[in-house]
Design a protein around this motif. Structure first.
Motif, PDB file in Angstrom:
ATOM      1  N   LYS A 234       0.812  -1.220   0.000  1.00 59.11           N
ATOM      2  CA  LYS A 234       0.000   0.000   0.000  1.00 59.11           C
ATOM      3  C   LYS A 234       0.847   1.273   0.000  1.00 59.11           C
ATOM      4  O   LYS A 234       0.508   2.260  -0.645  1.00 59.11           O
ATOM      5  N   ALA A 235       1.977   1.255   0.715  1.00 63.71           N
ATOM      6  CA  ALA A 235       2.810   2.469   0.805  1.00 63.71           C
ATOM      7  C   ALA A 235       3.403   2.841  -0.552  1.00 63.71           C
ATOM      8  O   ALA A 235       3.377   4.014  -0.947  1.00 63.71           O
ATOM      9  N   LEU A 236       3.934   1.859  -1.285  1.00 64.77           N
ATOM     10  CA  LEU A 236       4.505   2.154  -2.601  1.00 64.77           C
ATOM     11  C   LEU A 236       3.421   2.606  -3.576  1.00 64.77           C
ATOM     12  O   LEU A 236       3.626   3.547  -4.348  1.00 64.77           O
ATOM     13  N   VAL A 237       2.273   1.966  -3.527  1.00 63.28           N
ATOM     14  CA  VAL A 237       1.172   2.357  -4.413  1.00 63.28           C
ATOM     15  C   VAL A 237       0.723   3.782  -4.085  1.00 63.28           C
ATOM     16  O   VAL A 237       0.529   4.603  -4.999  1.00 63.28           O
ATOM     17  N   ALA A 238       0.587   4.100  -2.804  1.00 62.82           N
ATOM     18  CA  ALA A 238       0.190   5.450  -2.406  1.00 62.82           C
ATOM     19  C   ALA A 238       1.208   6.484  -2.884  1.00 62.82           C
ATOM     20  O   ALA A 238       0.836   7.522  -3.443  1.00 62.82           O
ATOM     21  N   PHE A 239       2.493   6.203  -2.687  1.00 64.69           N
ATOM     22  CA  PHE A 239       3.538   7.117  -3.147  1.00 64.69           C
ATOM     23  C   PHE A 239       3.442   7.327  -4.656  1.00 64.69           C
ATOM     24  O   PHE A 239       3.469   8.452  -5.135  1.00 64.69           O
ATOM     25  N   THR A 240       3.326   6.234  -5.395  1.00 58.38           N
ATOM     26  CA  THR A 240       3.324   6.304  -6.855  1.00 58.38           C
ATOM     27  C   THR A 240       2.099   7.038  -7.380  1.00 58.38           C
ATOM     28  O   THR A 240       2.184   7.769  -8.370  1.00 58.38           O
ATOM     29  N   LEU A 241       0.976   6.859  -6.723  1.00 52.93           N
ATOM     30  CA  LEU A 241      -0.258   7.506  -7.171  1.00 52.93           C
ATOM     31  C   LEU A 241      -0.428   8.911  -6.599  1.00 52.93           C
ATOM     32  O   LEU A 241      -1.369   9.620  -6.961  1.00 52.93           O
TER      33      LEU A 241
ATOM     34  N   GLU B  48       8.546   7.338  -8.809  1.00 54.34           N
ATOM     35  CA  GLU B  48       8.504   8.796  -8.773  1.00 54.34           C
ATOM     36  C   GLU B  48       8.169   9.366 -10.150  1.00 54.34           C
ATOM     37  O   GLU B  48       7.392  10.321 -10.269  1.00 54.34           O
ATOM     38  N   ALA B  49       8.708   8.768 -11.194  1.00 53.21           N
ATOM     39  CA  ALA B  49       8.422   9.243 -12.553  1.00 53.21           C
ATOM     40  C   ALA B  49       6.948   9.031 -12.920  1.00 53.21           C
ATOM     41  O   ALA B  49       6.334   9.886 -13.568  1.00 53.21           O
ATOM     42  N   ILE B  50       6.363   7.909 -12.500  1.00 54.75           N
ATOM     43  CA  ILE B  50       4.929   7.692 -12.738  1.00 54.75           C
ATOM     44  C   ILE B  50       4.133   8.747 -11.985  1.00 54.75           C
ATOM     45  O   ILE B  50       3.209   9.356 -12.529  1.00 54.75           O
ATOM     46  N   ARG B  51       4.481   8.962 -10.715  1.00 57.67           N
ATOM     47  CA  ARG B  51       3.794   9.967  -9.907  1.00 57.67           C
ATOM     48  C   ARG B  51       3.836  11.343 -10.572  1.00 57.67           C
ATOM     49  O   ARG B  51       2.876  12.085 -10.555  1.00 57.67           O
ATOM     50  N   ASP B  52       4.973  11.633 -11.207  1.00 55.48           N
ATOM     51  CA  ASP B  52       5.148  12.937 -11.851  1.00 55.48           C
ATOM     52  C   ASP B  52       4.584  12.989 -13.262  1.00 55.48           C
ATOM     53  O   ASP B  52       4.693  14.008 -13.939  1.00 55.48           O
ATOM     54  N   GLY B  53       4.009  11.873 -13.741  1.00 51.79           N
ATOM     55  CA  GLY B  53       3.344  11.872 -15.043  1.00 51.79           C
ATOM     56  C   GLY B  53       4.234  11.568 -16.227  1.00 51.79           C
ATOM     57  O   GLY B  53       3.827  11.777 -17.373  1.00 51.79           O
ATOM     58  N   ASP B  54       5.434  11.057 -15.998  1.00 48.07           N
ATOM     59  CA  ASP B  54       6.366  10.769 -17.090  1.00 48.07           C
ATOM     60  C   ASP B  54       6.180   9.325 -17.567  1.00 48.07           C
ATOM     61  O   ASP B  54       7.106   8.523 -17.562  1.00 48.07           O
ATOM     62  N   TYR B  55       4.958   8.999 -18.005  1.00 50.83           N
ATOM     63  CA  TYR B  55       4.578   7.625 -18.329  1.00 50.83           C
ATOM     64  C   TYR B  55       5.354   7.036 -19.493  1.00 50.83           C
ATOM     65  O   TYR B  55       5.769   5.883 -19.442  1.00 50.83           O
ATOM     66  N   ARG B  56       5.557   7.799 -20.535  1.00 47.62           N
ATOM     67  CA  ARG B  56       6.259   7.266 -21.715  1.00 47.62           C
ATOM     68  C   ARG B  56       7.691   6.882 -21.371  1.00 47.62           C
ATOM     69  O   ARG B  56       8.182   5.838 -21.804  1.00 47.62           O
TER      70      ARG B  56
ATOM     71  N   SER C 263     -10.334  12.258 -10.197  1.00 46.51           N
ATOM     72  CA  SER C 263      -9.426  13.142 -10.915  1.00 46.51           C
ATOM     73  C   SER C 263      -8.880  12.402 -12.130  1.00 46.51           C
ATOM     74  O   SER C 263      -8.431  11.255 -12.018  1.00 46.51           O
ATOM     75  N   LEU C 264      -8.917  13.053 -13.269  1.00 43.90           N
ATOM     76  CA  LEU C 264      -8.382  12.449 -14.486  1.00 43.90           C
ATOM     77  C   LEU C 264      -6.899  12.130 -14.336  1.00 43.90           C
ATOM     78  O   LEU C 264      -6.434  11.085 -14.790  1.00 43.90           O
ATOM     79  N   ASP C 265      -6.159  12.991 -13.651  1.00 41.98           N
ATOM     80  CA  ASP C 265      -4.727  12.745 -13.439  1.00 41.98           C
ATOM     81  C   ASP C 265      -4.501  11.468 -12.636  1.00 41.98           C
ATOM     82  O   ASP C 265      -3.622  10.669 -12.964  1.00 41.98           O
ATOM     83  N   VAL C 266      -5.281  11.273 -11.591  1.00 42.28           N
ATOM     84  CA  VAL C 266      -5.128  10.062 -10.771  1.00 42.28           C
ATOM     85  C   VAL C 266      -5.547   8.836 -11.574  1.00 42.28           C
ATOM     86  O   VAL C 266      -4.880   7.796 -11.529  1.00 42.28           O
TER      87      VAL C 266
ATOM     88  N   GLU D 156      -3.973   3.846 -14.373  1.00 40.82           N
ATOM     89  CA  GLU D 156      -3.911   3.088 -15.633  1.00 40.82           C
ATOM     90  C   GLU D 156      -2.474   2.829 -16.058  1.00 40.82           C
ATOM     91  O   GLU D 156      -2.115   1.704 -16.409  1.00 40.82           O
ATOM     92  N   ASN D 157      -1.654   3.850 -16.037  1.00 43.32           N
ATOM     93  CA  ASN D 157      -0.275   3.705 -16.501  1.00 43.32           C
ATOM     94  C   ASN D 157       0.583   2.909 -15.527  1.00 43.32           C
ATOM     95  O   ASN D 157       1.415   2.108 -15.956  1.00 43.32           O
ATOM     96  N   PHE D 158       0.374   3.090 -14.244  1.00 41.61           N
ATOM     97  CA  PHE D 158       1.090   2.305 -13.238  1.00 41.61           C
ATOM     98  C   PHE D 158       0.734   0.826 -13.413  1.00 41.61           C
ATOM     99  O   PHE D 158       1.623  -0.036 -13.457  1.00 41.61           O
ATOM    100  N   HIS D 159      -0.524   0.541 -13.563  1.00 42.60           N
ATOM    101  CA  HIS D 159      -0.964  -0.844 -13.746  1.00 42.60           C
ATOM    102  C   HIS D 159      -0.408  -1.417 -15.041  1.00 42.60           C
ATOM    103  O   HIS D 159       0.024  -2.573 -15.087  1.00 42.60           O
ATOM    104  N   ARG D 160      -0.374  -0.633 -16.093  1.00 44.59           N
ATOM    105  CA  ARG D 160       0.158  -1.093 -17.383  1.00 44.59           C
ATOM    106  C   ARG D 160       1.636  -1.468 -17.259  1.00 44.59           C
ATOM    107  O   ARG D 160       2.062  -2.517 -17.750  1.00 44.59           O
TER     108      ARG D 160
END
Length: 130
Positions: free
Chosen positions: A33-40, A109-117, A59-62, A67-71
């Motif tokens: 849960k802690a890593l998921v919370a941090f990432t999201l 951290e990159a997922i959290r910041d939106g750097d999905y690609r 929130s669309l961002d969340v 979606e991207n974290f799960h992918r």
């Protein structure tokens, strides 16, 4: 609205909310849960509510982060789509570690910041042995 096998009517929003709950639950069950919370970018109690399907993300961002974290998680767990790629423990370590493909930022951290690609590219490089 759709009718399930049990005769219950489900709205489109309930179906989408359930998909997020399933994805968050899978991430929490395997990564913690802690890593998921941090990432999201959420607190642990909020992630718990999302996993239970209570107060789904609005929130669309969340939603995009989920979606991207799960992918990324599913890609690393099952690289070819069927056979297991690696253990959840190994994926968790990769998500938390600094990554040279991400300028020494962790994939979480990159997922959290939106750097999905960039994270997906880094996960492909990792899967290829790099």
């Amino acid at each position: 609205m759709t009718r399930s096998n049990s005769g219950t009517i489900t709205t489109a929003n309930e179906a989408v909310d359930g998909q997020f709950a399933n994805k968050v639950t899978e991430l929490v069950d395997n990564l913690g849960k802690a890593l998921v919370a941090f990432t999201l970018g959420a607190d642990v109690s909020t992630v718990g509510r999302w996993a239970r399907g209570v107060n789904p993300p609005r929130s669309l961002d969340v939603e995009r982060r989920i979606e991207n974290f799960h992918r990324v998680y599913r890609f690393l767990m099952t690289e070819d789509g069927d056979a297991p790629g690696r253990s959840a423990h190994e994926v968790r370590a990769w998500l938390m570690g600094v990554n040279p493909h991400l300028d020494d930022v962790s994939p979480a951290e990159a997922i959290r910041d939106g750097d999905y690609r960039a994270v997906m590219a880094a996960s492909r490089a990792y899967a290829a042995g790099g």
